[in-house]
Design a protein around this motif. Structure first.
Motif, mmCIF file in Angstrom:
data_model
loop_
_atom_site.group_PDB
_atom_site.id
_atom_site.type_symbol
_atom_site.label_atom_id
_atom_site.label_comp_id
_atom_site.label_asym_id
_atom_site.label_seq_id
_atom_site.Cartn_x
_atom_site.Cartn_y
_atom_site.Cartn_z
ATOM 1 N N LEU A 49 4.402 8.243 14.415
ATOM 2 C CA LEU A 49 4.764 8.760 13.102
ATOM 3 C C LEU A 49 6.287 8.787 12.954
ATOM 4 O O LEU A 49 6.995 9.323 13.806
ATOM 5 C CB LEU A 49 4.208 10.172 12.919
ATOM 6 N N ARG A 50 6.793 8.208 11.891
ATOM 7 C CA ARG A 50 8.237 8.193 11.645
ATOM 8 C C ARG A 50 8.723 9.568 11.183
ATOM 9 O O ARG A 50 7.996 10.300 10.503
ATOM 10 C CB ARG A 50 8.587 7.162 10.568
ATOM 11 N N LEU B 37 -3.528 -3.484 3.677
ATOM 12 C CA LEU B 37 -2.632 -2.992 4.716
ATOM 13 C C LEU B 37 -2.931 -1.534 5.034
ATOM 14 O O LEU B 37 -3.544 -0.828 4.241
ATOM 15 C CB LEU B 37 -1.168 -3.139 4.302
ATOM 16 N N SER B 38 -2.474 -1.103 6.213
ATOM 17 C CA SER B 38 -2.636 0.279 6.666
ATOM 18 C C SER B 38 -1.278 0.879 6.980
ATOM 19 O O SER B 38 -0.462 0.249 7.661
ATOM 20 C CB SER B 38 -3.515 0.343 7.928
ATOM 21 N N GLY B 39 -1.049 2.105 6.516
ATOM 22 C CA GLY B 39 0.237 2.747 6.703
ATOM 23 C C GLY B 39 0.578 3.075 8.143
ATOM 24 O O GLY B 39 1.748 3.041 8.533
ATOM 25 N N HIS B 40 -0.426 3.380 8.970
ATOM 26 C CA HIS B 40 -0.122 3.835 10.326
ATOM 27 C C HIS B 40 0.433 2.724 11.218
ATOM 28 O O HIS B 40 0.935 2.992 12.301
ATOM 29 C CB HIS B 40 -1.349 4.485 10.976
ATOM 30 N N LYS B 41 0.381 1.476 10.759
ATOM 31 C CA LYS B 41 0.959 0.387 11.543
ATOM 32 C C LYS B 41 2.485 0.388 11.465
ATOM 33 O O LYS B 41 3.143 -0.198 12.325
ATOM 34 C CB LYS B 41 0.427 -0.967 11.068
ATOM 35 N N PHE B 42 3.047 1.028 10.444
ATOM 36 C CA PHE B 42 4.509 1.053 10.340
ATOM 37 C C PHE B 42 5.067 2.473 10.277
ATOM 38 O O PHE B 42 6.159 2.711 9.803
ATOM 39 C CB PHE B 42 5.004 0.217 9.150
ATOM 40 N N GLY B 43 4.305 3.438 10.804
ATOM 41 C CA GLY B 43 4.851 4.776 10.977
ATOM 42 C C GLY B 43 4.404 5.830 10.001
ATOM 43 O O GLY B 43 4.931 6.942 10.002
ATOM 44 N N ALA B 44 3.427 5.519 9.149
ATOM 45 C CA ALA B 44 2.813 6.533 8.290
ATOM 46 C C ALA B 44 1.678 7.190 9.081
ATOM 47 O O ALA B 44 1.302 6.710 10.153
ATOM 48 C CB ALA B 44 2.277 5.888 7.013
ATOM 49 N N PRO B 45 1.119 8.286 8.583
ATOM 50 C CA PRO B 45 -0.032 8.885 9.293
ATOM 51 C C PRO B 45 -1.258 8.000 9.186
ATOM 52 O O PRO B 45 -1.344 7.125 8.314
ATOM 53 C CB PRO B 45 -0.237 10.209 8.558
ATOM 54 N N LYS B 46 -2.213 8.207 10.046
ATOM 55 C CA LYS B 46 -3.468 7.471 9.992
ATOM 56 C C LYS B 46 -4.278 7.955 8.793
ATOM 57 O O LYS B 46 -4.208 9.112 8.409
ATOM 58 C CB LYS B 46 -4.249 7.677 11.294
ATOM 59 N N GLY B 47 -5.033 7.044 8.215
ATOM 60 C CA GLY B 47 -5.914 7.427 7.117
ATOM 61 C C GLY B 47 -5.374 7.156 5.732
ATOM 62 O O GLY B 47 -5.912 7.681 4.751
ATOM 63 N N VAL B 48 -4.337 6.316 5.626
ATOM 64 C CA VAL B 48 -3.835 5.939 4.316
ATOM 65 C C VAL B 48 -3.417 4.466 4.362
ATOM 66 O O VAL B 48 -2.890 3.988 5.369
ATOM 67 C CB VAL B 48 -2.641 6.823 3.871
ATOM 68 N N GLY B 49 -3.723 3.761 3.301
ATOM 69 C CA GLY B 49 -3.405 2.340 3.230
ATOM 70 C C GLY B 49 -3.390 1.891 1.785
ATOM 71 O O GLY B 49 -3.294 2.726 0.874
ATOM 72 N N ALA B 50 -3.487 0.593 1.580
ATOM 73 C CA ALA B 50 -3.424 0.103 0.209
ATOM 74 C C ALA B 50 -4.141 -1.229 0.053
ATOM 75 O O ALA B 50 -4.211 -2.039 0.981
ATOM 76 C CB ALA B 50 -1.968 -0.052 -0.229
ATOM 77 N N LEU B 51 -4.679 -1.408 -1.125
ATOM 78 C CA LEU B 51 -5.182 -2.696 -1.595
ATOM 79 C C LEU B 51 -4.199 -3.180 -2.650
ATOM 80 O O LEU B 51 -3.879 -2.443 -3.580
ATOM 81 C CB LEU B 51 -6.579 -2.539 -2.208
#
Length: 359
Positions: free
Chosen positions: A14-15, A174-188
Motif C-alpha cells: 500500500l502506498r 485493471l486492479s488498483g492493488h497492483k500499483f499500491g492501492a488497497p485490494k478490492g478496487v479496480g476499474a473497467l
C-alpha cells in the motif's frame, strides 16, 4: 534477517499516498448519490479519483467505471448477445480465460459481436503482447475477425507506458492493488460511446454501468495511488527495476546455467523474471524460499493453492516438466540490489544441493 518481498505481480504494498487518501475519505460522511453538501463532497472524491485513474490509463474520465477489481471488470465478457463469441488469448489471465467462448469463428468470420480478449502483459512471465493491427476495421484472429478488443492492462499500468486512447481497444480492465492501492478496487475502461449491459443493476451508479453505492475510501485511494505510480514511471523508477531484474538473472545464470528465463528474448515487464528449474517443482521452490525469508510465487496469485502446471507456459510451448518447475520473481521500486543478490545466492545454493542429491 528481514523478509524480502519479491511478489509485486501478486500485489504491491500500500502506498503512503493511498493510505493518506483512505484516512481522509473516512471522514467524508455523505453518499455520493445524495444532492446535499455532504453527498457532493463524497461525489467530488469519486470524480477526482476518476480523473486521476483516467490520466494514468490514458483515457477520458467518463470512460472509467469503478469496480471491485479486474476480475469483476472482466465479467463484462459474460454478457453475451445473440451471435456473440469471445476468444481469449491462450496466455491470458484466468480472469479473462474463464470467459472464453469461441463457437466456430472460422465458419462465420464476419459475424457481428465477436470480442477478442487478451492481456497486454502476462502476470506469470512478464511478456508483453501487443494487440494485432486492425484489418478493415476489425481485429484479426487467425482467419476470423473480432469487432471489439478487451485488454487486460492490470500488470502494465504505471509500469510501462500505456494509453487506452492510442491502444485502439474498446475495453480495458485493471486492479488498483497492483500499483499500491488497497485490494478490492479496480476499474473497467469503456470506450466513450460504446453501449454495454450493466455489470450490476439497481441504483444506476457509475453512469448506469455498475449499481451500488461507491466504495469512496478505496476509490479515493486508487486515485491517489494511480497518480503517484504514474509520476514514478515518468521519473524512470522502473528503468532502475529493469536493471535489478537483469542483475538477478545474470547472478543466477552464472551459477545455474541449466535454468531457463522465460521470455528473455522478448519484450517484458521491467520487473518480472519467470525462472524454470527443470525437475524442481515450482511450489517446492516457493516453500523453500519462503522458509529462507523470500516471498515469491509459482504463478498467478489467483491460482495459488492449486498444484498444477502453468497453462500459460504450456501455451508457450513448454513441456509438462518445465511448466510445473517455474517460479515468478517480481520486483518493485522498493527492491534493492542487495536483496536480489541475496535471493540469487540462496536460490542457486538450494538448486545446486537439489541437483547433487538427484545425481
Amino acid at each position: 534477517m528481514a523478509r524480502v518481498y519479491l511478489d509485486y505481480n501478486a500485489t504491491a504494498p500500500l502506498r503512503a499516498e493511498a493510505r493518506a487518501a483512505m484516512i481522509a475519505a473516512m471522514d467524508v460522511v455523505g453518499n455520493p448519490s445524495s444532492v446535499h453538501a455532504e453527498g457532493r463532497a463524497a461525489k467530488a472524491l469519486v470524480e477526482r479519483a476518476r480523473a486521476q485513474v483516467a490520466e494514468a490509463v490514458g483515457c477520458k474520465p467518463v470512460e472509467v467505471v469503478f469496480t471491485s477489481g479486474a476480475t469483476e471488470a472482466a465479467s463484462v465478457l459474460a454478457r453475451p448477445r445473440p451471435g456473440h463469441d469471445v476468444l481469449v488469448d491462450e496466455t491470458a489471465h484466468d480472469a479473462l480465460w474463464a470467459h472464453n467462448r469461441m463457437v466456430d469463428w472460422v465458419a462465420r468470420p464476419a459475424g457481428p459481436g465477436h470480442t477478442l480478449a487478451m492481456g497486454l502483459a502476462n502476470s506469470e512471465t512478464g511478456v508483453i503482447t501487443e494487440p494485432p493491427e486492425k484489418v478493415d476495421g476489425q481485429w484479426p484472429v487467425g482467419e476470423a475477425r473480432a469487432d471489439w478488443l478487451l485488454l487486460d492492462v492490470t500488470q502494465a499500468v504505471a509500469r510501462i507506458p500505456f494509453s487506452f486512447g492510442w491502444s485502439g481497444a474498446d475495453f480495458a480492465v485493471l486492479s488498483g492493488h497492483k500499483f499500491g492501492a488497497p485490494k478490492g478496487v479496480g476499474a473497467l475502461i469503456v470506450r466513450d460511446g460504446l453501449d454495454i449491459d450493466a455489470l450490476s443493476h439497481g441504483g444506476g451508479q457509475e453512469m448506469g454501468r455498475r449499481a451500488g453505492t461507491e466504495n469512496i475510501i478505496a476509490i479515493a485511494a486508487m486515485g491517489a495511488a494511480a497518480e503517484a505510480a504514474q509520476a514514478e514511471l515518468a521519473d524512470g523508477a522502473w528503468d532502475r527495476v529493469a536493471k535489478l531484474r537483469n542483475i538477478l538473472e545474470e547472478a543466477i545464470e552464472a551459477r545455474a546455467d541449466q535454468t531457463i528465463f522465460v521470455g528473455k528474448d522478448k519484450s517484458r515487464l521491467p520487473n518480472t523474471s519467470c525462472i524454470i528449474a527443470p525437475g524442481w517443482k515450482g511450489e517446492t521452490q516457493v516453500m523453500a524460499m519462503d522458509l529462507a525469508g523470500f516471498a515469491i510465487s509459482a504463478g498467478s496469485a489467483c491460482s495459488s493453492g492449486k498444484v498444477r502446471e502453468s497453462r500459460v507456459l504450456r501455451a508457450m510451448g513448454f513441456g509438462p516438466e518445465e511448466a510445473s518447475s517455474a517460479i515468478r520473481v517480481s520486483l518493485g521500486t522498493g527492491t534493492t540490489e542487495e536483496e536480489v543478490l541475496r535471493f540469487a545466492d540462496i536460490w542457486t545454493t538450494a538448486y545446486a544441493k537439489r541437483r547433487t542429491r538427484a545425481a
